[in-house]
Structure formats: C-alpha cells, structure tokens
Design an enzyme around this catalytic site. Sequence first.
Site, mmCIF file in Angstrom:
data_model
loop_
_atom_site.group_PDB
_atom_site.id
_atom_site.type_symbol
_atom_site.label_atom_id
_atom_site.label_comp_id
_atom_site.label_asym_id
_atom_site.label_seq_id
_atom_site.Cartn_x
_atom_site.Cartn_y
_atom_site.Cartn_z
ATOM 1 N N ASP A 159 -8.031 4.212 -0.281
ATOM 2 C CA ASP A 159 -9.044 4.304 0.782
ATOM 3 C C ASP A 159 -10.355 4.864 0.217
ATOM 4 O O ASP A 159 -11.444 4.405 0.559
ATOM 5 C CB ASP A 159 -8.535 5.207 1.914
ATOM 6 C CG ASP A 159 -7.156 4.798 2.381
ATOM 7 O OD1 ASP A 159 -7.030 3.735 2.985
ATOM 8 O OD2 ASP A 159 -6.185 5.535 2.089
ATOM 9 N N HIS A 187 -3.279 8.243 6.041
ATOM 10 C CA HIS A 187 -3.503 6.878 5.527
ATOM 11 C C HIS A 187 -3.123 5.910 6.650
ATOM 12 O O HIS A 187 -2.029 5.342 6.677
ATOM 13 C CB HIS A 187 -2.663 6.633 4.266
ATOM 14 C CG HIS A 187 -2.739 5.208 3.791
ATOM 15 N ND1 HIS A 187 -3.903 4.619 3.358
ATOM 16 C CD2 HIS A 187 -1.783 4.244 3.706
ATOM 17 C CE1 HIS A 187 -3.668 3.370 3.013
ATOM 18 N NE2 HIS A 187 -2.391 3.109 3.219
HETATM 19 P P1 NAD Z 1 7.467 -4.976 -1.828
HETATM 20 O O1 NAD Z 1 8.323 -5.367 -0.661
HETATM 21 O O2 NAD Z 1 6.866 -6.046 -2.658
HETATM 22 O O3 NAD Z 1 8.301 -4.037 -2.792
HETATM 23 C C1 NAD Z 1 9.040 -2.950 -2.321
HETATM 24 C C2 NAD Z 1 10.238 -2.819 -3.237
HETATM 25 O O4 NAD Z 1 10.928 -1.627 -2.872
HETATM 26 C C3 NAD Z 1 11.233 -3.975 -3.116
HETATM 27 O O5 NAD Z 1 11.466 -4.531 -4.396
HETATM 28 C C4 NAD Z 1 12.498 -3.298 -2.551
HETATM 29 O O6 NAD Z 1 13.694 -3.876 -3.066
HETATM 30 C C5 NAD Z 1 12.306 -1.875 -3.028
HETATM 31 N N1 NAD Z 1 13.066 -0.864 -2.265
HETATM 32 C C6 NAD Z 1 13.328 -0.841 -0.950
HETATM 33 N N2 NAD Z 1 14.083 0.232 -0.636
HETATM 34 C C7 NAD Z 1 14.274 0.921 -1.793
HETATM 35 C C8 NAD Z 1 14.963 2.116 -2.127
HETATM 36 N N3 NAD Z 1 15.641 2.810 -1.208
HETATM 37 N N4 NAD Z 1 14.965 2.523 -3.410
HETATM 38 C C9 NAD Z 1 14.312 1.813 -4.352
HETATM 39 N N5 NAD Z 1 13.635 0.663 -4.104
HETATM 40 C C10 NAD Z 1 13.618 0.228 -2.832
HETATM 41 O O7 NAD Z 1 6.348 -3.979 -1.243
HETATM 42 P P2 NAD Z 1 4.989 -3.510 -1.955
HETATM 43 O O8 NAD Z 1 3.905 -4.491 -1.615
HETATM 44 O O9 NAD Z 1 5.249 -3.158 -3.376
HETATM 45 O O10 NAD Z 1 4.680 -2.194 -1.085
HETATM 46 C C11 NAD Z 1 5.513 -1.072 -1.154
HETATM 47 C C12 NAD Z 1 5.100 -0.026 -0.115
HETATM 48 O O11 NAD Z 1 3.797 0.473 -0.414
HETATM 49 C C13 NAD Z 1 5.021 -0.556 1.328
HETATM 50 O O12 NAD Z 1 5.566 0.417 2.216
HETATM 51 C C14 NAD Z 1 3.524 -0.691 1.556
HETATM 52 O O13 NAD Z 1 3.187 -0.619 2.933
HETATM 53 C C15 NAD Z 1 3.010 0.501 0.789
HETATM 54 N N6 NAD Z 1 1.589 0.504 0.422
HETATM 55 C C16 NAD Z 1 0.925 1.695 0.491
HETATM 56 C C17 NAD Z 1 -0.409 1.780 0.123
HETATM 57 C C18 NAD Z 1 -1.164 3.081 0.196
HETATM 58 O O14 NAD Z 1 -2.380 3.081 -0.058
HETATM 59 N N7 NAD Z 1 -0.537 4.211 0.506
HETATM 60 C C19 NAD Z 1 -1.066 0.628 -0.334
HETATM 61 C C20 NAD Z 1 -0.355 -0.576 -0.397
HETATM 62 C C21 NAD Z 1 0.985 -0.625 -0.004
HETATM 63 C C1 LMR Z 2 -3.138 -0.668 2.443
HETATM 64 O O1 LMR Z 2 -3.897 0.209 2.853
HETATM 65 O O2 LMR Z 2 -3.551 -1.713 1.933
HETATM 66 C C2 LMR Z 2 -1.646 -0.450 2.521
HETATM 67 O O3 LMR Z 2 -1.358 0.743 3.179
HETATM 68 C C3 LMR Z 2 -0.918 -1.599 3.081
HETATM 69 C C4 LMR Z 2 -1.125 -1.713 4.569
HETATM 70 O O4 LMR Z 2 -0.119 -1.808 5.283
HETATM 71 O O5 LMR Z 2 -2.278 -1.726 5.009
#
Ligand code: NAD
Ligand code: LMR
Length: 326
Positions: A159, A187
């Site tokens: 962000d 967030h």
């Molecule tokens: P994704 O679905 O591509 O990958 C997530 C992975 O986590 C999958 O491979 C799944 O098998 C694995 N997983 C699920 N449960 C698990 C567990 N208990 N132990 C280990 N691995 C496990 O998702 P992504 O695009 O990589 O996003 C992951 C997370 O990050 C989501 O919750 C998304 O919303 C979040 N995210 C946060 C931010 C931020 O700024 N805070 C930004 C982008 C995404």
């Molecule tokens: C983001 O900010 O891009 C991530 O937290 C993914 C989402 O759900 O927006």
Amino acid sequence: MKQPVRIAVTGAAGQICYSLLFRIAAGEIYGDDQPVILQMLEITPALGVLEAVKMELDDCAFPLLAGVVCTDSPAVAFKDVDAALFVGAKPRGPGMERKDLINDNGKIFSGLGQALNDNAKKDVKVLVVGNPANTNAYILKANCPDLDPRNITALTRLDHNRAESQLAAKTNSSVSDIKKMIIWGNHSTTQVPDISHCTVAGKAATGLVDTAWAQEEFIPKVAKRGAEVINARGSSSAASAGNGVIDHMATWIQGTEEGNWVSMAVPSDGSYGIEEGLIYSYPVTCKNGDYEIVKGLEINDFIKGKILDSQSELLEEREAVKDLLS
Ligand code: NAD
Ligand code: LMR
C-alpha cells in the site's frame, strides 16, 4: 562466507511466491553477501507443484542459495528459522472484501502458531501476507507465547508503494523524490494513506496537490487498488505483493534511508491512541534489525477520524476471531 540464514515461506507453490522466492534466493532481503536456506511449506496436494518450484530454483544456480527444503510439515518448515513469511492463505475474488476471508484463513494462523512457537528461533522476524493480514498476524501472535510479539508484523508496504507511485504520477515526479509517505491502520479499504508529512523533491506535498484530490481521489485509489488489480487480472496482485514483501523485510533488516520512513503493520504500543497489541500500520524507522514507531507527528482532524475508523474495523475483526486467540 557467513553462516546461512533460514527463511520459512508458507504457500510456496502459490502466485506470490512464484516471484518472491527467486528474489529472496538472489539475496534481495539479507544482502548480496548472505547465503540463505529456503524452508518452503505447502499443503500436501501442492507438494508436486512445490517440487517444480524447487527445480526452477536449482536451475537458476543462485550463488547465495545454500539449501531448499520442500515440506508439508510445519515443524520442519519452521525449524531454526530466522525469518518466517506467511503467504499461504486463500486470496479473495472479485466482489469480496479481504475480511470475508477471515473464517477460512484465520484457522491457518492459529494452526501454524504452535509449530512456529516451538521450532523457530526466539527472535524470528515474522511477516504475515495472507489476508486479512493484520488480523491473521494478531491470531499468530496470540498463538506464539514464547516469541517476541514485536517481531510479528503484517504487510502494508505494498500500500505504501502504491501511495508513493500515485503521488509521483500526480506531481510529475519520480518515486525516489517522495519521502515520508504513511499508511495508517488495516490492510483493507479503511486504511489511511496520508500525505500530510510527505515531501516531493524536498517540497511539502500538501502544497503541490489540492486537499480534495488527497482526500477524495488519492485515498480511495490506494485503498481500493487491490480490487482494481483483481478486476483487471482475474486474480489478486502477485508480483507487486512479492515486491512489497522484499521491501518490508529488506528495510527491517538493513534499515531505512536517512530522512525517510516506511509503513509497517506492527503490534501497537498505544501510539496515536490505538489500542495496545492491535496489529496496526504505522510509519516506522528501522536500524540494526529493529524498528521504531515514529512518534509525535501532528495529525489533522480528518486523518484522526479515519485512523480511528480503521481501528474500529480491526476491533470488529478481532471479535470475529476470538475463538482462535487461545
Ligand atoms: P495462491 O492461492 O496463489 O497461493 C496460496 C498458496 O498457499 C497455495 O499454493 C496454497 O496451497 C497454499 N496454502 C494454503 N493453505 C496453506 C497452509 N495451511 N500452509 C501452507 N500453505 C498453504 O494465493 P496468492 O496470490 O499467493 O496469495 C496468498 C495470500 O496473500 C492471499 O490471502 C492474498 O489475499 C494475500 N495477499 C496479501 C497482500 C498484502 O499486501 N497483504 C497482497 C497480495 C495478496
Ligand atoms: C492487495 O492489496 O493487492 C492484496 O491484499 C490482494 C487483495 O485481496 O486485494
């Protein structure tokens, strides 16, 4: 050569990790003289894909990559780690808010807390990325009684970067000209991107853009950027999130540049009237592997109201997960 540091990464076969792991292995968190061992955790059905990630890491022949572990055992993944990056969790889809993920994702963090607590180094640096990131970090903290709670943080650097990029575009400047951006709070869409203390090439940002833009366009643009990416891409931000993780960890470990700060969601120490212990995004400076919340900033009434609204949302999220806070 230095002894390798151990970094656990959960969700290692997912989208974010497909860029993140390669940048860690290239030395972008700990620096270009520090070998790293990646301890990658996945759920059992994803171990085949995880093996392919390992093959590609091997095929890059990164000189700093001193070992790669693929496992579905949290105890193995967290053994003796210096840092733990909690990426593994469900992402949201179009039309959802991040807090809609609480029920599914909250359990992951209570479940993994014990294994982190029992196996990681006691001063492990933890970053939660999986959404809703602040509340998941709060759950993890509650389940890790033997770790330093200050070291359990959540990601708002994405962000922060988005906010710098939007202000640079508006003022026709370069992102490197922007200093002292702040993301306050959760967030989520209640986050508070705040330019009140920003400078652009040494000039106060508030003198370069009008208040209506800062309040009515800039704040919602940054706060809703995640949804904008999901709508355009069909899935949530991945490379930019991985980049935020690299920035968060590298700054924490290597320090902030002189005259600047970054945003990190950290356990509140009560600063700015936020309840102690909530995982709340603040401006912080980092030095010698530690961070400090920037204190004593003057906050205008508009921002103050929004800061408290974001706290209210975090308190509601905490109430929703109270059964996971044992
Ligand atoms: P994704 O679905 O591509 O990958 C997530 C992975 O986590 C999958 O491979 C799944 O098998 C694995 N997983 C699920 N449960 C698990 C567990 N208990 N132990 C280990 N691995 C496990 O998702 P992504 O695009 O990589 O996003 C992951 C997370 O990050 C989501 O919750 C998304 O919303 C979040 N995210 C946060 C931010 C931020 O700024 N805070 C930004 C982008 C995404
Ligand atoms: C983001 O900010 O891009 C991530 O937290 C993914 C989402 O759900 O927006």
